[in-house]
Motif scaffolding. Structure first.
Motif, PDB file in Angstrom:
ATOM      1  N   GLY A  12     -34.606  24.205   8.674  1.00  0.00           N
ATOM      2  CA  GLY A  12     -34.135  24.340   7.306  1.00  0.00           C
ATOM      3  C   GLY A  12     -32.703  24.824   7.210  1.00  0.00           C
ATOM      4  O   GLY A  12     -31.952  24.418   6.342  1.00  0.00           O
ATOM      5  N   LEU A  13     -32.316  25.694   8.111  1.00  0.00           N
ATOM      6  CA  LEU A  13     -30.993  26.294   8.052  1.00  0.00           C
ATOM      7  C   LEU A  13     -29.884  25.291   8.330  1.00  0.00           C
ATOM      8  O   LEU A  13     -28.838  25.322   7.712  1.00  0.00           O
ATOM      9  N   PHE A  14     -30.108  24.371   9.262  1.00  0.00           N
ATOM     10  CA  PHE A  14     -29.061  23.436   9.660  1.00  0.00           C
ATOM     11  C   PHE A  14     -29.420  21.981   9.365  1.00  0.00           C
ATOM     12  O   PHE A  14     -28.916  21.083  10.002  1.00  0.00           O
ATOM     13  N   SER A  15     -30.292  21.749   8.405  1.00  0.00           N
ATOM     14  CA  SER A  15     -30.742  20.382   8.148  1.00  0.00           C
ATOM     15  C   SER A  15     -29.607  19.476   7.677  1.00  0.00           C
ATOM     16  O   SER A  15     -29.645  18.285   7.900  1.00  0.00           O
ATOM     17  N   LYS A  16     -28.599  20.040   7.028  1.00  0.00           N
ATOM     18  CA  LYS A  16     -27.478  19.222   6.560  1.00  0.00           C
ATOM     19  C   LYS A  16     -26.504  18.881   7.677  1.00  0.00           C
ATOM     20  O   LYS A  16     -25.766  17.937   7.591  1.00  0.00           O
ATOM     21  N   ARG A  17     -26.489  19.676   8.718  1.00  0.00           N
ATOM     22  CA  ARG A  17     -25.555  19.473   9.820  1.00  0.00           C
ATOM     23  C   ARG A  17     -26.324  19.154  11.086  1.00  0.00           C
ATOM     24  O   ARG A  17     -26.614  20.019  11.887  1.00  0.00           O
ATOM     25  N   LYS A  18     -26.653  17.909  11.300  1.00  0.00           N
ATOM     26  CA  LYS A  18     -27.431  17.494  12.470  1.00  0.00           C
ATOM     27  C   LYS A  18     -26.612  17.589  13.764  1.00  0.00           C
ATOM     28  O   LYS A  18     -27.174  17.703  14.838  1.00  0.00           O
ATOM     29  N   ASP A  19     -25.267  17.553  13.641  1.00  0.00           N
ATOM     30  CA  ASP A  19     -24.425  17.568  14.831  1.00  0.00           C
ATOM     31  C   ASP A  19     -24.119  18.982  15.322  1.00  0.00           C
ATOM     32  O   ASP A  19     -23.530  19.153  16.379  1.00  0.00           O
ATOM     33  N   LEU A  20     -24.533  20.005  14.582  1.00  0.00           N
ATOM     34  CA  LEU A  20     -24.240  21.382  14.948  1.00  0.00           C
ATOM     35  C   LEU A  20     -25.177  21.858  16.046  1.00  0.00           C
ATOM     36  O   LEU A  20     -26.384  21.710  15.946  1.00  0.00           O
ATOM     37  N   ARG A  21     -24.598  22.428  17.105  1.00  0.00           N
ATOM     38  CA  ARG A  21     -25.394  22.912  18.239  1.00  0.00           C
ATOM     39  C   ARG A  21     -25.374  24.433  18.246  1.00  0.00           C
ATOM     40  O   ARG A  21     -24.381  25.053  17.881  1.00  0.00           O
ATOM     41  N   VAL A  22     -26.483  25.038  18.696  1.00  0.00           N
ATOM     42  CA  VAL A  22     -26.622  26.491  18.712  1.00  0.00           C
ATOM     43  C   VAL A  22     -26.845  26.945  20.154  1.00  0.00           C
ATOM     44  O   VAL A  22     -27.664  26.369  20.869  1.00  0.00           O
ATOM     45  N   PHE A  23     -26.113  27.990  20.564  1.00  0.00           N
ATOM     46  CA  PHE A  23     -26.204  28.520  21.914  1.00  0.00           C
ATOM     47  C   PHE A  23     -26.475  30.020  21.872  1.00  0.00           C
ATOM     48  O   PHE A  23     -26.013  30.716  20.972  1.00  0.00           O
ATOM     49  N   LYS A  24     -27.215  30.497  22.860  1.00  0.00           N
ATOM     50  CA  LYS A  24     -27.412  31.929  23.068  1.00  0.00           C
ATOM     51  C   LYS A  24     -26.591  32.290  24.297  1.00  0.00           C
ATOM     52  O   LYS A  24     -26.790  31.734  25.377  1.00  0.00           O
ATOM     53  N   VAL A  25     -25.646  33.214  24.117  1.00  0.00           N
ATOM     54  CA  VAL A  25     -24.745  33.593  25.199  1.00  0.00           C
ATOM     55  C   VAL A  25     -24.917  35.080  25.491  1.00  0.00           C
ATOM     56  O   VAL A  25     -24.727  35.916  24.613  1.00  0.00           O
ATOM     57  N   SER A  26     -25.284  35.385  26.720  1.00  0.00           N
ATOM     58  CA  SER A  26     -25.383  36.769  27.177  1.00  0.00           C
ATOM     59  C   SER A  26     -24.131  37.085  27.983  1.00  0.00           C
ATOM     60  O   SER A  26     -23.731  36.309  28.843  1.00  0.00           O
ATOM     61  N   VAL A  27     -23.508  38.236  27.677  1.00  0.00           N
ATOM     62  CA  VAL A  27     -22.305  38.646  28.397  1.00  0.00           C
ATOM     63  C   VAL A  27     -22.463  40.093  28.869  1.00  0.00           C
ATOM     64  O   VAL A  27     -23.188  40.875  28.271  1.00  0.00           O
ATOM     65  N   THR A  28     -21.781  40.424  29.949  1.00  0.00           N
ATOM     66  CA  THR A  28     -21.885  41.766  30.511  1.00  0.00           C
ATOM     67  C   THR A  28     -20.970  42.767  29.803  1.00  0.00           C
ATOM     68  O   THR A  28     -21.166  43.974  29.932  1.00  0.00           O
ATOM     69  N   GLU A  29     -19.999  42.281  29.049  1.00  0.00           N
ATOM     70  CA  GLU A  29     -19.058  43.162  28.359  1.00  0.00           C
ATOM     71  C   GLU A  29     -19.732  43.863  27.179  1.00  0.00           C
ATOM     72  O   GLU A  29     -20.657  43.334  26.564  1.00  0.00           O
ATOM     73  N   LYS A  30     -19.216  45.055  26.856  1.00  0.00           N
ATOM     74  CA  LYS A  30     -19.701  45.806  25.696  1.00  0.00           C
ATOM     75  C   LYS A  30     -18.974  45.322  24.446  1.00  0.00           C
ATOM     76  O   LYS A  30     -17.845  44.841  24.526  1.00  0.00           O
ATOM     77  N   PRO A  31     -19.605  45.446  23.294  1.00  0.00           N
ATOM     78  CA  PRO A  31     -18.973  44.979  22.052  1.00  0.00           C
ATOM     79  C   PRO A  31     -17.941  45.978  21.521  1.00  0.00           C
ATOM     80  O   PRO A  31     -18.064  46.518  20.428  1.00  0.00           O
ATOM     81  N   VAL A  32     -16.908  46.229  22.318  1.00  0.00           N
ATOM     82  CA  VAL A  32     -15.874  47.194  21.950  1.00  0.00           C
ATOM     83  C   VAL A  32     -14.509  46.521  22.037  1.00  0.00           C
ATOM     84  O   VAL A  32     -14.166  45.930  23.063  1.00  0.00           O
ATOM     85  N   HIS A  33     -13.731  46.597  20.959  1.00  0.00           N
ATOM     86  CA  HIS A  33     -12.354  46.080  20.914  1.00  0.00           C
ATOM     87  C   HIS A  33     -12.263  44.608  21.306  1.00  0.00           C
ATOM     88  O   HIS A  33     -11.321  44.191  21.966  1.00  0.00           O
ATOM     89  N   GLY A  34     -13.256  43.812  20.958  1.00  0.00           N
ATOM     90  CA  GLY A  34     -13.201  42.376  21.224  1.00  0.00           C
ATOM     91  C   GLY A  34     -13.510  41.959  22.648  1.00  0.00           C
ATOM     92  O   GLY A  34     -13.348  40.797  23.004  1.00  0.00           O
ATOM     93  N   ALA A  35     -13.960  42.902  23.482  1.00  0.00           N
ATOM     94  CA  ALA A  35     -14.251  42.569  24.884  1.00  0.00           C
ATOM     95  C   ALA A  35     -15.388  41.558  24.992  1.00  0.00           C
ATOM     96  O   ALA A  35     -15.344  40.647  25.824  1.00  0.00           O
ATOM     97  N   ALA A  36     -16.411  41.700  24.158  1.00  0.00           N
ATOM     98  CA  ALA A  36     -17.536  40.759  24.199  1.00  0.00           C
ATOM     99  C   ALA A  36     -17.090  39.362  23.764  1.00  0.00           C
ATOM    100  O   ALA A  36     -17.545  38.363  24.318  1.00  0.00           O
ATOM    101  N   ASN A  37     -16.187  39.280  22.795  1.00  0.00           N
ATOM    102  CA  ASN A  37     -15.677  37.970  22.361  1.00  0.00           C
ATOM    103  C   ASN A  37     -14.952  37.266  23.505  1.00  0.00           C
ATOM    104  O   ASN A  37     -15.123  36.062  23.709  1.00  0.00           O
ATOM    105  N   LEU A  38     -14.158  38.012  24.249  1.00  0.00           N
ATOM    106  CA  LEU A  38     -13.465  37.418  25.399  1.00  0.00           C
ATOM    107  C   LEU A  38     -14.461  36.985  26.471  1.00  0.00           C
ATOM    108  O   LEU A  38     -14.288  35.945  27.106  1.00  0.00           O
ATOM    109  N   GLY A  39     -15.529  37.768  26.649  1.00  0.00           N
ATOM    110  CA  GLY A  39     -16.574  37.387  27.598  1.00  0.00           C
ATOM    111  C   GLY A  39     -17.281  36.112  27.185  1.00  0.00           C
ATOM    112  O   GLY A  39     -17.616  35.271  28.026  1.00  0.00           O
TER     113      GLY A  39
END
Length: 84
Positions: free
Chosen positions: A24-51
């Motif tokens: 239901g959430l993505f029914s309008k966007r069939k081309d959108l892909r969803v990923f689960k990403v695990s990273v070792t960095e902590k969510p501090v000062h953007g470190a997790a985003n870089l990971g």
């Protein structure tokens, strides 16, 4: 290509896995892909985003410079754009 990423920071092992989006959430966007990403960095000062960018770069085999964070800078759910 835009993808949705659900981030799990501070994990023991960094990994990327594709998950099935909620119908239901993505029914309008069939081309959108969803990923689960695990990273070792902590969510501090953007470190997790870089990971996440590093993990996506390895997974898709593209340079980090071709991955852009579109939205969700401080959220666990983010949207990235991959230029291929």
């Amino acid at each position: 290509m835009k993808i949705i990423v659900k981030v799990k920071p501070n994990s023991k092992v960094a990994k990327v896995e594709e998950v099935t989006p909620m119908i239901g959430l993505f029914s309008k966007r069939k081309d959108l892909r969803v990923f689960k990403v695990s990273v070792t960095e902590k969510p501090v000062h953007g470190a997790a985003n870089l990971g996440v960018i590093e993990a996506l770069s390895r997974h898709f085999k593209i340079p980090k410079s071709q991955i852009t964070l579109v939205s969700g800078g401080i959220s666990k759910e983010k949207v990235f754009e991959l230029q291929q």
